[in-house]
Write an enzyme that holds these catalytic residues in place. Structure first.
Site, PDB file in Angstrom:
ATOM      1  N   LEU A  23       0.857  -1.189   0.000  1.00  0.00           N
ATOM      2  CA  LEU A  23       0.000   0.000   0.000  1.00  0.00           C
ATOM      3  C   LEU A  23       0.887   1.230   0.000  1.00  0.00           C
ATOM      4  CD1 LEU A  23      -2.614  -1.113   2.700  1.00  0.00           C
ATOM      5  CD2 LEU A  23      -2.647  -1.530   0.228  1.00  0.00           C
TER       6      LEU A  23
ATOM      7  N   CYS B  48       2.400  -1.455   4.447  1.00  0.00           N
ATOM      8  CA  CYS B  48       2.093  -0.041   4.212  1.00  0.00           C
ATOM      9  C   CYS B  48       3.422   0.697   4.108  1.00  0.00           C
ATOM     10  CB  CYS B  48       1.342   0.572   5.385  1.00  0.00           C
ATOM     11  SG  CYS B  48      -0.245  -0.137   5.714  1.00  0.00           S
ATOM     12  N   CYS B  49       3.560   1.539   3.106  1.00  0.00           N
ATOM     13  CA  CYS B  49       4.752   2.387   3.002  1.00  0.00           C
ATOM     14  C   CYS B  49       4.828   3.260   4.251  1.00  0.00           C
ATOM     15  CB  CYS B  49       4.655   3.250   1.755  1.00  0.00           C
ATOM     16  SG  CYS B  49       5.881   4.570   1.696  1.00  0.00           S
ATOM     17  N   VAL B  50       5.970   3.245   4.916  1.00  0.00           N
ATOM     18  CA  VAL B  50       6.108   3.969   6.179  1.00  0.00           C
ATOM     19  C   VAL B  50       5.907   5.472   6.008  1.00  0.00           C
ATOM     20  CG1 VAL B  50       8.644   4.106   6.064  1.00  0.00           C
ATOM     21  CG2 VAL B  50       7.486   4.213   8.279  1.00  0.00           C
TER      22      VAL B  50
ATOM     23  N   ALA C 216       2.209   6.175   5.331  1.00  0.00           N
ATOM     24  CA  ALA C 216       1.393   5.913   6.517  1.00  0.00           C
ATOM     25  C   ALA C 216       1.560   7.025   7.556  1.00  0.00           C
ATOM     26  CB  ALA C 216       1.762   4.565   7.113  1.00  0.00           C
TER      27      ALA C 216
END
Length: 137
Positions: A44, A82-84, A87
Site C-alpha cells: 500500500l 504499508c509504506c512507512v 502511513a
C-alpha cells in the site's frame, strides 16, 4: 497447453471510497488465485495506506473494503505492507511507530506491517509481475 502459474505483487495507491483501486485489486487478486496463480505480496502506497486503518467505519449500506481486504489477506496468509512515509503522513501507525513517535494509540495491525520501499522492491523482484492499482484512474 496450460500456462505456468505466475506470482504477483500488487501495489495499491488509491484510497478506499475515493477510488476504485482497492476493489479492483481485490477482485483481481481473487480471480488470480482462482486461476491457480499466487499473490506474493500487497504493498500500500500513497492514499492506498488508508486501506489498512482499523478505524474505518463505512455506513452499513456500503462495502467495508478495509475489512474485506483484512479478511482476504488473513485467510489466504498473504503478506501486506504499508509504506512507512505514506502511513506516517496520513496518521496511520502500528504499535511500533506509535511507540517511536510517542503516540497513545495506533490504527494499523495484522495482517499489515509498516515498512519502507525496500519491501516493495524485494517483493517485485520475487514476483513474476508487479501490478499497480492507481487512484487516479
Amino acid at each position: 497447453m496450460k500456462k505456468p502459474a505466475q506470482s504477483f505483487t500488487l501495489v495499491i495507491t488509491g484510497a478506499p471510497y475515493a477510488s476504485q483501486a482497492p476493489q479492483t485489486a481485490l477482485h483481481f487478486a481473487k480471480a488470480a488465485l482462482d486461476a491457480g496463480h499466487r499473490i506474493h505480496h500487497v504493498f500500500l502506497y500513497g492514499d492506498g495506506v488508508h486501506l489498512a486503518s482499523n478505524l474505518a467505519c463505512p455506513p452499513s449500506d456500503e462495502a467495508d473494503w478495509p475489512a474485506q481486504w483484512r479478511e482476504f489477506l488473513s485467510s489466504r496468509q498473504i503478506s501486506a505492507t504499508c509504506c512507512v512515509a505514506s502511513a506516517l503522513r496520513r496518521g496511520l501507525l502500528d504499535a511500533t511507530e506509535a511507540k517511536r513517535y510517542e503516540r497513545e494509540a495506533f490504527n494499523v495491525s495484522e495482517p499489515y506491517n509498516i515498512a519502507g520501499l525496500g519491501e516493495w522492491l524485494e517483493s517485485s523482484q520475487s514476483s513474476s509481475r508487479t501490478l499497480y492499482f492507481n487512484g487516479s484512474h
